[in-house]
Design a protein around this motif. Structure first.
Motif, PDB file in Angstrom:
ATOM      1  N   GLU A 145      72.559 -97.717 120.745  1.00  0.00           N
ATOM      2  CA  GLU A 145      71.628 -96.894 120.013  1.00  0.00           C
ATOM      3  C   GLU A 145      71.049 -97.699 118.874  1.00  0.00           C
ATOM      4  O   GLU A 145      71.564 -98.759 118.526  1.00  0.00           O
ATOM      5  N   GLY A 146      69.955 -97.180 118.321  1.00  0.00           N
ATOM      6  CA  GLY A 146      69.348 -97.913 117.237  1.00  0.00           C
ATOM      7  C   GLY A 146      68.264 -97.127 116.552  1.00  0.00           C
ATOM      8  O   GLY A 146      68.046 -95.948 116.826  1.00  0.00           O
ATOM      9  N   ARG A 147      67.586 -97.825 115.657  1.00  0.00           N
ATOM     10  CA  ARG A 147      66.522 -97.207 114.882  1.00  0.00           C
ATOM     11  C   ARG A 147      65.378 -98.193 114.749  1.00  0.00           C
ATOM     12  O   ARG A 147      65.587 -99.384 114.525  1.00  0.00           O
ATOM     13  N   LEU A 148      64.149 -97.679 114.903  1.00  0.00           N
ATOM     14  CA  LEU A 148      62.944 -98.479 114.815  1.00  0.00           C
ATOM     15  C   LEU A 148      62.236 -98.157 113.509  1.00  0.00           C
ATOM     16  O   LEU A 148      61.972 -96.992 113.219  1.00  0.00           O
ATOM     17  N   LEU A 149      61.953 -99.199 112.725  1.00  0.00           N
ATOM     18  CA  LEU A 149      61.322 -99.013 111.416  1.00  0.00           C
ATOM     19  C   LEU A 149      59.972 -99.708 111.373  1.00  0.00           C
ATOM     20  O   LEU A 149      59.790-100.789 111.938  1.00  0.00           O
ATOM     21  N   ASP A 150      59.035 -99.099 110.655  1.00  0.00           N
ATOM     22  CA  ASP A 150      57.721 -99.693 110.449  1.00  0.00           C
ATOM     23  C   ASP A 150      57.855-100.805 109.406  1.00  0.00           C
ATOM     24  O   ASP A 150      58.921-101.012 108.825  1.00  0.00           O
ATOM     25  N   VAL A 151      56.764-101.500 109.141  1.00  0.00           N
ATOM     26  CA  VAL A 151      56.750-102.609 108.198  1.00  0.00           C
ATOM     27  C   VAL A 151      57.278-102.184 106.831  1.00  0.00           C
ATOM     28  O   VAL A 151      58.011-102.922 106.177  1.00  0.00           O
ATOM     29  N   ASP A 152      56.924-100.966 106.403  1.00  0.00           N
ATOM     30  CA  ASP A 152      57.327-100.484 105.078  1.00  0.00           C
ATOM     31  C   ASP A 152      58.725 -99.850 105.057  1.00  0.00           C
ATOM     32  O   ASP A 152      59.164 -99.343 104.028  1.00  0.00           O
ATOM     33  N   GLY A 153      59.435 -99.843 106.183  1.00  0.00           N
ATOM     34  CA  GLY A 153      60.783 -99.281 106.242  1.00  0.00           C
ATOM     35  C   GLY A 153      60.831 -97.827 106.676  1.00  0.00           C
ATOM     36  O   GLY A 153      61.909 -97.268 106.848  1.00  0.00           O
ATOM     37  N   SER A 154      59.667 -97.201 106.865  1.00  0.00           N
ATOM     38  CA  SER A 154      59.645 -95.817 107.324  1.00  0.00           C
ATOM     39  C   SER A 154      59.907 -95.775 108.835  1.00  0.00           C
ATOM     40  O   SER A 154      59.691 -96.762 109.535  1.00  0.00           O
ATOM     41  N   PRO A 155      60.388 -94.623 109.356  1.00  0.00           N
ATOM     42  CA  PRO A 155      60.641 -94.520 110.802  1.00  0.00           C
ATOM     43  C   PRO A 155      59.363 -94.760 111.608  1.00  0.00           C
ATOM     44  O   PRO A 155      58.275 -94.379 111.187  1.00  0.00           O
ATOM     45  N   ALA A 156      59.514 -95.406 112.769  1.00  0.00           N
ATOM     46  CA  ALA A 156      58.370 -95.685 113.638  1.00  0.00           C
ATOM     47  C   ALA A 156      58.630 -95.124 115.023  1.00  0.00           C
ATOM     48  O   ALA A 156      59.751 -95.178 115.522  1.00  0.00           O
ATOM     49  N   GLU A 157      57.578 -94.577 115.628  1.00  0.00           N
ATOM     50  CA  GLU A 157      57.670 -94.092 116.999  1.00  0.00           C
ATOM     51  C   GLU A 157      56.963 -95.087 117.902  1.00  0.00           C
ATOM     52  O   GLU A 157      55.838 -95.484 117.632  1.00  0.00           O
ATOM     53  N   SER A 158      57.662 -95.496 118.962  1.00  0.00           N
ATOM     54  CA  SER A 158      57.074 -96.424 119.915  1.00  0.00           C
ATOM     55  C   SER A 158      57.923 -96.423 121.185  1.00  0.00           C
ATOM     56  O   SER A 158      59.017 -95.866 121.211  1.00  0.00           O
ATOM     57  N   ILE A 159      57.404 -97.068 122.224  1.00  0.00           N
ATOM     58  CA  ILE A 159      58.155 -97.241 123.462  1.00  0.00           C
ATOM     59  C   ILE A 159      59.142 -98.387 123.251  1.00  0.00           C
ATOM     60  O   ILE A 159      58.773 -99.466 122.795  1.00  0.00           O
ATOM     61  N   VAL A 160      60.409 -98.153 123.595  1.00  0.00           N
ATOM     62  CA  VAL A 160      61.474 -99.134 123.435  1.00  0.00           C
ATOM     63  C   VAL A 160      62.100 -99.361 124.808  1.00  0.00           C
ATOM     64  O   VAL A 160      62.257 -98.427 125.588  1.00  0.00           O
ATOM     65  N   SER A 161      62.468-100.613 125.113  1.00  0.00           N
ATOM     66  CA  SER A 161      63.107-100.898 126.399  1.00  0.00           C
ATOM     67  C   SER A 161      64.320-101.800 126.197  1.00  0.00           C
ATOM     68  O   SER A 161      64.410-102.523 125.206  1.00  0.00           O
ATOM     69  N   LEU A 162      65.255-101.739 127.143  1.00  0.00           N
ATOM     70  CA  LEU A 162      66.468-102.542 127.107  1.00  0.00           C
ATOM     71  C   LEU A 162      66.394-103.565 128.229  1.00  0.00           C
ATOM     72  O   LEU A 162      66.063-103.226 129.367  1.00  0.00           O
ATOM     73  N   HIS A 163      66.705-104.830 127.922  1.00  0.00           N
ATOM     74  CA  HIS A 163      66.689-105.906 128.905  1.00  0.00           C
ATOM     75  C   HIS A 163      68.071-106.548 128.950  1.00  0.00           C
ATOM     76  O   HIS A 163      68.661-106.823 127.909  1.00  0.00           O
ATOM     77  N   VAL A 164      68.586-106.797 130.159  1.00  0.00           N
ATOM     78  CA  VAL A 164      69.903-107.409 130.325  1.00  0.00           C
ATOM     79  C   VAL A 164      69.735-108.665 131.162  1.00  0.00           C
ATOM     80  O   VAL A 164      69.084-108.651 132.204  1.00  0.00           O
ATOM     81  N   THR A 165      70.340-109.771 130.710  1.00  0.00           N
ATOM     82  CA  THR A 165      70.348-111.019 131.478  1.00  0.00           C
ATOM     83  C   THR A 165      71.793-111.480 131.575  1.00  0.00           C
ATOM     84  O   THR A 165      72.501-111.565 130.572  1.00  0.00           O
ATOM     85  N   VAL A 166      72.252-111.754 132.796  1.00  0.00           N
ATOM     86  CA  VAL A 166      73.618-112.212 133.031  1.00  0.00           C
ATOM     87  C   VAL A 166      73.553-113.564 133.732  1.00  0.00           C
ATOM     88  O   VAL A 166      72.781-113.744 134.681  1.00  0.00           O
ATOM     89  N   LYS A 167      74.349-114.512 133.267  1.00  0.00           N
ATOM     90  CA  LYS A 167      74.402-115.832 133.900  1.00  0.00           C
ATOM     91  C   LYS A 167      75.834-116.097 134.326  1.00  0.00           C
ATOM     92  O   LYS A 167      76.765-115.989 133.538  1.00  0.00           O
ATOM     93  N   ARG A 168      75.994-116.444 135.589  1.00  0.00           N
ATOM     94  CA  ARG A 168      77.291-116.804 136.154  1.00  0.00           C
ATOM     95  C   ARG A 168      77.134-118.175 136.806  1.00  0.00           C
ATOM     96  O   ARG A 168      76.442-118.298 137.812  1.00  0.00           O
ATOM     97  N   GLY A 169      77.725-119.200 136.229  1.00  0.00           N
ATOM     98  CA  GLY A 169      77.577-120.543 136.782  1.00  0.00           C
ATOM     99  C   GLY A 169      76.129-120.979 136.727  1.00  0.00           C
ATOM    100  O   GLY A 169      75.491-120.933 135.693  1.00  0.00           O
ATOM    101  N   ASP A 170      75.602-121.407 137.879  1.00  0.00           N
ATOM    102  CA  ASP A 170      74.216-121.856 137.953  1.00  0.00           C
ATOM    103  C   ASP A 170      73.245-120.728 138.238  1.00  0.00           C
ATOM    104  O   ASP A 170      72.042-120.941 138.322  1.00  0.00           O
ATOM    105  N   TYR A 171      73.740-119.517 138.441  1.00  0.00           N
ATOM    106  CA  TYR A 171      72.890-118.394 138.823  1.00  0.00           C
ATOM    107  C   TYR A 171      72.753-117.409 137.671  1.00  0.00           C
ATOM    108  O   TYR A 171      73.690-117.170 136.932  1.00  0.00           O
ATOM    109  N   SER A 172      71.564-116.839 137.566  1.00  0.00           N
ATOM    110  CA  SER A 172      71.354-115.804 136.558  1.00  0.00           C
ATOM    111  C   SER A 172      70.495-114.707 137.162  1.00  0.00           C
ATOM    112  O   SER A 172      69.754-114.933 138.114  1.00  0.00           O
ATOM    113  N   TRP A 173      70.600-113.524 136.624  1.00  0.00           N
ATOM    114  CA  TRP A 173      69.775-112.399 137.047  1.00  0.00           C
ATOM    115  C   TRP A 173      69.484-111.549 135.822  1.00  0.00           C
ATOM    116  O   TRP A 173      70.188-111.584 134.823  1.00  0.00           O
TER     117      TRP A 173
END
Length: 188
Positions: A1-29
């Motif tokens: 979970e988290g919180r998104l803040l505008d430049v001035d520190g006020s709450p900001a509404e926007s689209i947020v996404s989560l990205h996961v990268t896993v590396k095992r040996g020479d392979y990653s996904w």
């Protein structure tokens, strides 16, 4: 979970996404999670995230007009993350047909910063060029970018067109319209 803040520190509404990268040996996904909207208090939460696999997670915020895109690495999935948005710098310009000198509408313009690793960045102009051939970026850092186009070619493919985020003078992109393209120079 988290919180998104505008430049001035006020709450900001926007689209947020989560990205996961896993590396095992020479392979990653990698896996891009579902996009969610932060609420009126800037809060967001991703459910059913497995903190177990050895890899990296980051939270991304889509580039919006006048703001820089965000891709912030998450060190601890169990701790709330706070993301503060940054204002973007502007660059404007015009795409003109090399043969006629007339503006061309509908051109897709992008900017790339050839840093290393996480510094590499590709940004899209706010929209395709308008009826006057104009384009605008408002999401740049104050650094140098190379401009490119997708649905035509630069008139001089061997000479880079570079800009710096925040520069005041507009740039002119001289282009060649590809055979069979729907692009047309504006009539004089």
């Amino acid at each position: 979970e988290g919180r998104l803040l505008d430049v001035d520190g006020s709450p900001a509404e926007s689209i947020v996404s989560l990205h996961v990268t896993v590396k095992r040996g020479d392979y990653s996904w990698g896996l891009g999670g579902a996009e969610i909207q932060s609420d009126e208090n800037g809060r967001f939460a991703f459910k059913n995230v497995n903190p177990g696999p050895g890899g990296t997670c980051s939270v991304g915020v889509r580039s919006r007009m006048n703001y820089r895109p965000v891709d912030q690495k998450i060190e601890d999935l169990r701790a709330p993350v706070v993301i503060q948005l940054q204002k973007g710098f502007r660059v404007t310009g015009t795409a003109v047909d090399d043969a006629t000198g007339q503006p061309v509408s509908g051109v897709e313009v992008y900017a790339s910063h050839a840093g290393t690793g996480a510094d590499f960045e590709i940004l899209e102009a706010e929209a395709r060029t308008d009826a006057e051939g104009r384009f605008t970026f408002s999401n740049m850092a104050q650094q140098e970018y190379r401009l490119g186009i997708r649905n035509a070619s630069l008139a001089d493919a061997y000479r880079s067109v570079t800009v710096t985020g925040g520069q005041s003078e507009p740039v002119v992109l001289r282009i060649r319209i590809l055979e069979g393209s729907d692009l047309r120079p504006r009539k004089p």
